[in-house]
Design a protein around this motif. Structure first.
Motif, PDB file in Angstrom:
ATOM      1  N   ASP A  59       1.375  -1.879   6.782  1.00  0.00           N
ATOM      2  CA  ASP A  59       0.704  -0.630   6.413  1.00  0.00           C
ATOM      3  C   ASP A  59       0.902  -0.383   4.918  1.00  0.00           C
ATOM      4  N   ASP A 105      -0.632   1.119   2.524  1.00  0.00           N
ATOM      5  CA  ASP A 105      -0.773   2.440   1.903  1.00  0.00           C
ATOM      6  C   ASP A 105       0.025   3.522   2.638  1.00  0.00           C
ATOM      7  N   GLY A 106       0.760   3.116   3.671  1.00  0.00           N
ATOM      8  CA  GLY A 106       1.701   4.036   4.308  1.00  0.00           C
ATOM      9  C   GLY A 106       1.085   5.203   5.058  1.00  0.00           C
ATOM     10  N   ASP A 107      -0.170   5.056   5.534  1.00  0.00           N
ATOM     11  CA  ASP A 107      -0.791   6.182   6.250  1.00  0.00           C
ATOM     12  C   ASP A 107      -0.579   6.109   7.763  1.00  0.00           C
ATOM     13  N   ILE A 138      -1.440   3.754   9.798  1.00  0.00           N
ATOM     14  CA  ILE A 138      -2.451   2.926  10.450  1.00  0.00           C
ATOM     15  C   ILE A 138      -2.599   1.643   9.626  1.00  0.00           C
ATOM     16  N   VAL A 139      -2.743   0.514  10.282  1.00  0.00           N
ATOM     17  CA  VAL A 139      -3.110  -0.691   9.536  1.00  0.00           C
ATOM     18  C   VAL A 139      -4.610  -0.887   9.724  1.00  0.00           C
ATOM     19  N   GLU A 155      -6.831  -3.602   5.124  1.00  0.00           N
ATOM     20  CA  GLU A 155      -5.436  -3.763   4.725  1.00  0.00           C
ATOM     21  C   GLU A 155      -4.888  -5.084   5.236  1.00  0.00           C
TER      22      GLU A 155
END
Ligand SMILES: [Ca+2]
Ligand SMILES: [Ca+2]
Ligand SMILES: [Ca+2]
Length: 174
Positions: A15, A17-19, A21-22, A26
């Motif tokens: 993940d 961008d760390g949100d 969700i993959v 990504e």
């Protein structure tokens, strides 16, 4: 480290961008980033192989096909069988991108280039290399590398995996 904790660390790396969700982008960026970091052209056969395997992997991980992989989807998918049939070939293909002389081993700079392109902090990549290169010859082998990650994701424990995926506990979503 138990298997869920180990999987959370791997998911956190995926993940980017760390949100939480993959996304498909990504995930597929991983092979592209390694190809770029290792100076491969887009039509390099090894780069094509890595991309093809990445697409297949994505399709099997995103169980409901909505283009978003949640941690629950990942955890339900991950395990020894998924590792052997999907992850190991991809890890091998990405390793091959970094293996300039194709002898099945990477030196320190090739290994750290590979793992930082895959979103591991440089210090983790360096510690993982040291854990794998226990006899200090300055190279790590393809099979040893894949086996160490397998041990990590299946919860068997791996000094290399612990080094590679470690991050401060407060950064890991509960
Ligand atoms: Ca994300
Ligand atoms: Ca999904
Ligand atoms: Ca080599």
């Amino acid at each position: 480290m138990d298997q869920t904790a180990a999987q959370r660390l791997v998911f956190a790396m995926l993940d980017a961008d760390g949100d939480g969700i993959v996304s498909e982008d990504e995930y597929l960026a991983r092979a592209r980033n390694v190809a770029l970091a290792t100076g491969r052209e887009e039509d390099d056969p090894l780069a094509v192989t890595a991309r093809t395997l990445g697409r297949k992997a994505w399709a099997s991980m995103d169980a409901d096909g909505d283009g978003r992989m949640t941690f629950d989807e990942y955890a339900a998918w991950a395990g020894a069988e998924a590792f052997d049939t999907v992850c190991a070939p991809i890890l091998g293909a990405l390793f091959d991108l970094a293996d300039a002389d194709q002898d099945g081993t990477l030196d320190f700079s090739q290994f750290t280039a590979l793992r930082t392109a895959l979103n591991n902090p440089a210090a983790n990549a360096e510690a993982a290399f040291a854990a794998l290169d226990a006899d200090g010859v300055g190279r790590v082998g393809r099979g040893d590398y894949i086996a160490a990650i397998r041990a990590h994701v299946t919860g068997e424990g791996s000094p290399m995996g612990a080094a590679l995926y470690s991050r401060p506990l407060e950064d890991i979503p509960a």
